[in-house]
Write a protein that holds these residues in place. Structure first.
Motif, PDB file in Angstrom:
ATOM      1  N   THR A 188       0.838  -1.190   0.000  1.00  0.00           N
ATOM      2  CA  THR A 188       0.000   0.000   0.000  1.00  0.00           C
ATOM      3  C   THR A 188       0.874   1.241   0.000  1.00  0.00           C
ATOM      4  OG1 THR A 188      -1.805   1.123   1.143  1.00  0.00           O
ATOM      5  CG2 THR A 188      -0.182   0.045   2.524  1.00  0.00           C
ATOM      6  N   SER A 189       0.347   2.335  -0.449  1.00  0.00           N
ATOM      7  CA  SER A 189       1.116   3.581  -0.443  1.00  0.00           C
ATOM      8  C   SER A 189       0.856   4.390   0.818  1.00  0.00           C
ATOM      9  CB  SER A 189       0.794   4.417  -1.683  1.00  0.00           C
ATOM     10  OG  SER A 189      -0.579   4.752  -1.692  1.00  0.00           O
ATOM     11  N   GLN A 190      -0.242   4.063   1.555  1.00  0.00           N
ATOM     12  CA  GLN A 190      -0.567   4.795   2.777  1.00  0.00           C
ATOM     13  C   GLN A 190      -1.166   3.857   3.816  1.00  0.00           C
ATOM     14  OE1 GLN A 190      -3.331   7.868   1.802  1.00  0.00           O
ATOM     15  NE2 GLN A 190      -1.783   9.188   0.902  1.00  0.00           N
ATOM     16  N   VAL A 191      -0.868   4.164   5.082  1.00  0.00           N
ATOM     17  CA  VAL A 191      -1.488   3.455   6.199  1.00  0.00           C
ATOM     18  C   VAL A 191      -2.079   4.516   7.118  1.00  0.00           C
ATOM     19  CG1 VAL A 191      -1.106   1.950   8.180  1.00  0.00           C
ATOM     20  CG2 VAL A 191       0.120   1.514   6.047  1.00  0.00           C
ATOM     21  N   ASP A 192      -3.358   4.405   7.379  1.00  0.00           N
ATOM     22  CA  ASP A 192      -4.070   5.377   8.208  1.00  0.00           C
ATOM     23  C   ASP A 192      -3.853   5.046   9.684  1.00  0.00           C
ATOM     24  OD1 ASP A 192      -5.813   7.119   9.445  1.00  0.00           O
ATOM     25  OD2 ASP A 192      -7.489   6.662   8.111  1.00  0.00           O
ATOM     26  N   LEU A 193      -3.272   5.978  10.432  1.00  0.00           N
ATOM     27  CA  LEU A 193      -3.002   5.800  11.855  1.00  0.00           C
ATOM     28  C   LEU A 193      -3.892   6.692  12.717  1.00  0.00           C
ATOM     29  CD1 LEU A 193       0.903   5.879  11.604  1.00  0.00           C
ATOM     30  CD2 LEU A 193      -0.587   3.874  11.525  1.00  0.00           C
ATOM     31  N   ARG A 194      -4.899   7.340  12.107  1.00  0.00           N
ATOM     32  CA  ARG A 194      -5.719   8.326  12.824  1.00  0.00           C
ATOM     33  C   ARG A 194      -6.525   7.737  13.970  1.00  0.00           C
ATOM     34  NH1 ARG A 194      -8.082  11.212   7.563  1.00  0.00           N
ATOM     35  NH2 ARG A 194      -8.093   9.036   6.989  1.00  0.00           N
ATOM     36  N   ASP A 195      -6.837   6.459  13.931  1.00  0.00           N
ATOM     37  CA  ASP A 195      -7.615   5.854  15.018  1.00  0.00           C
ATOM     38  C   ASP A 195      -6.750   5.485  16.219  1.00  0.00           C
ATOM     39  OD1 ASP A 195      -9.971   6.081  13.597  1.00  0.00           O
ATOM     40  OD2 ASP A 195      -9.814   4.062  12.742  1.00  0.00           O
ATOM     41  N   LEU A 196      -5.441   5.636  16.085  1.00  0.00           N
ATOM     42  CA  LEU A 196      -4.537   5.281  17.178  1.00  0.00           C
ATOM     43  C   LEU A 196      -4.308   6.478  18.103  1.00  0.00           C
ATOM     44  CD1 LEU A 196      -1.861   3.328  15.145  1.00  0.00           C
ATOM     45  CD2 LEU A 196      -3.687   2.377  16.544  1.00  0.00           C
ATOM     46  N   PRO A 197      -4.253   6.227  19.409  1.00  0.00           N
ATOM     47  CA  PRO A 197      -3.940   7.325  20.328  1.00  0.00           C
ATOM     48  C   PRO A 197      -2.471   7.741  20.191  1.00  0.00           C
ATOM     49  CG  PRO A 197      -4.131   5.254  21.534  1.00  0.00           C
ATOM     50  CD  PRO A 197      -4.518   4.970  20.107  1.00  0.00           C
ATOM     51  N   ASN A 198      -2.171   8.953  20.620  1.00  0.00           N
ATOM     52  CA  ASN A 198      -0.786   9.416  20.608  1.00  0.00           C
ATOM     53  C   ASN A 198       0.073   8.459  21.420  1.00  0.00           C
ATOM     54  OD1 ASN A 198      -1.681  11.581  19.151  1.00  0.00           O
ATOM     55  ND2 ASN A 198      -1.605  13.019  20.845  1.00  0.00           N
ATOM     56  N   GLY A 199       1.291   8.247  20.974  1.00  0.00           N
ATOM     57  CA  GLY A 199       2.190   7.364  21.702  1.00  0.00           C
ATOM     58  C   GLY A 199       3.328   6.866  20.836  1.00  0.00           C
ATOM     59  N   ILE A 200       4.042   5.897  21.375  1.00  0.00           N
ATOM     60  CA  ILE A 200       5.183   5.293  20.700  1.00  0.00           C
ATOM     61  C   ILE A 200       4.748   3.929  20.174  1.00  0.00           C
ATOM     62  CG2 ILE A 200       7.550   4.453  20.967  1.00  0.00           C
ATOM     63  CD1 ILE A 200       7.795   6.445  23.328  1.00  0.00           C
ATOM     64  N   TYR A 201       5.116   3.651  18.928  1.00  0.00           N
ATOM     65  CA  TYR A 201       4.734   2.404  18.278  1.00  0.00           C
ATOM     66  C   TYR A 201       5.947   1.791  17.587  1.00  0.00           C
ATOM     67  CZ  TYR A 201       0.028   4.022  19.109  1.00  0.00           C
ATOM     68  OH  TYR A 201      -1.118   4.447  19.731  1.00  0.00           O
ATOM     69  N   ILE A 202       5.888   0.492  17.391  1.00  0.00           N
ATOM     70  CA  ILE A 202       6.926  -0.233  16.673  1.00  0.00           C
ATOM     71  C   ILE A 202       6.376  -0.593  15.295  1.00  0.00           C
ATOM     72  CG2 ILE A 202       8.394  -2.295  16.635  1.00  0.00           C
ATOM     73  CD1 ILE A 202       9.008  -0.310  18.927  1.00  0.00           C
ATOM     74  N   VAL A 203       7.150  -0.285  14.255  1.00  0.00           N
ATOM     75  CA  VAL A 203       6.787  -0.603  12.879  1.00  0.00           C
ATOM     76  C   VAL A 203       7.705  -1.712  12.402  1.00  0.00           C
ATOM     77  CG1 VAL A 203       6.644   0.281  10.527  1.00  0.00           C
ATOM     78  CG2 VAL A 203       6.107   1.770  12.438  1.00  0.00           C
ATOM     79  N   GLN A 204       7.130  -2.757  11.850  1.00  0.00           N
ATOM     80  CA  GLN A 204       7.911  -3.862  11.302  1.00  0.00           C
ATOM     81  C   GLN A 204       7.577  -3.972   9.821  1.00  0.00           C
ATOM     82  OE1 GLN A 204       6.962  -8.118  12.142  1.00  0.00           O
ATOM     83  NE2 GLN A 204       8.823  -7.959  13.367  1.00  0.00           N
ATOM     84  N   ILE A 205       8.601  -3.845   8.987  1.00  0.00           N
ATOM     85  CA  ILE A 205       8.404  -3.867   7.538  1.00  0.00           C
ATOM     86  C   ILE A 205       9.149  -5.069   6.960  1.00  0.00           C
ATOM     87  CG2 ILE A 205       8.773  -2.621   5.372  1.00  0.00           C
ATOM     88  CD1 ILE A 205       8.690  -0.037   7.067  1.00  0.00           C
TER      89      ILE A 205
END
Length: 93
Positions: free
Chosen positions: A61-78
């Motif tokens: 995908t060209s975009q991932v929507d993160l708007r439903d997530l609360p502010n904070g620190i996240y781990i991204v695995q690609i």
């Protein structure tokens, strides 16, 4: 909101026997949307909270929507097309 571009594994790694070329996956996060410069450069992206729970899985995908997530620190695995898995940390404000 995270600005800037992140290069994941921009260099080759020399193991002493073979040189392994690591993939480059370029992305940035703006307005709680993760934008990928080239959706063909990876197989999947997973997002985890700091407790290790998988929050989302997206593929090619060209975009991932993160708007439903609360502010904070996240781990991204690609996972790249050649099977390499890269982990990065993002902060959503």
């Amino acid at each position: 909101e995270v600005a800037g571009v992140v290069d994941l594994h921009p260099n080759a790694v020399t193991t002493g026997i073979n040189t392994i070329k690591k993939s480059i996956v370029r992305y940035y996060v703006a307005d709680k949307i993760m934008h990928f410069e080239d959706s063909d450069s990876f197989q999947s992206v997973k997002l985890f909270n700091m407790q290790g729970s998988e929050l989302l899985l997206a593929q090619k995908t060209s975009q991932v929507d993160l708007r439903d997530l609360p502010n904070g620190i996240y781990i991204v695995q690609i996972q790249s097309n050649n099977g390499d898995i890269t982990t990065d940390k993002i902060i959503i404000k």
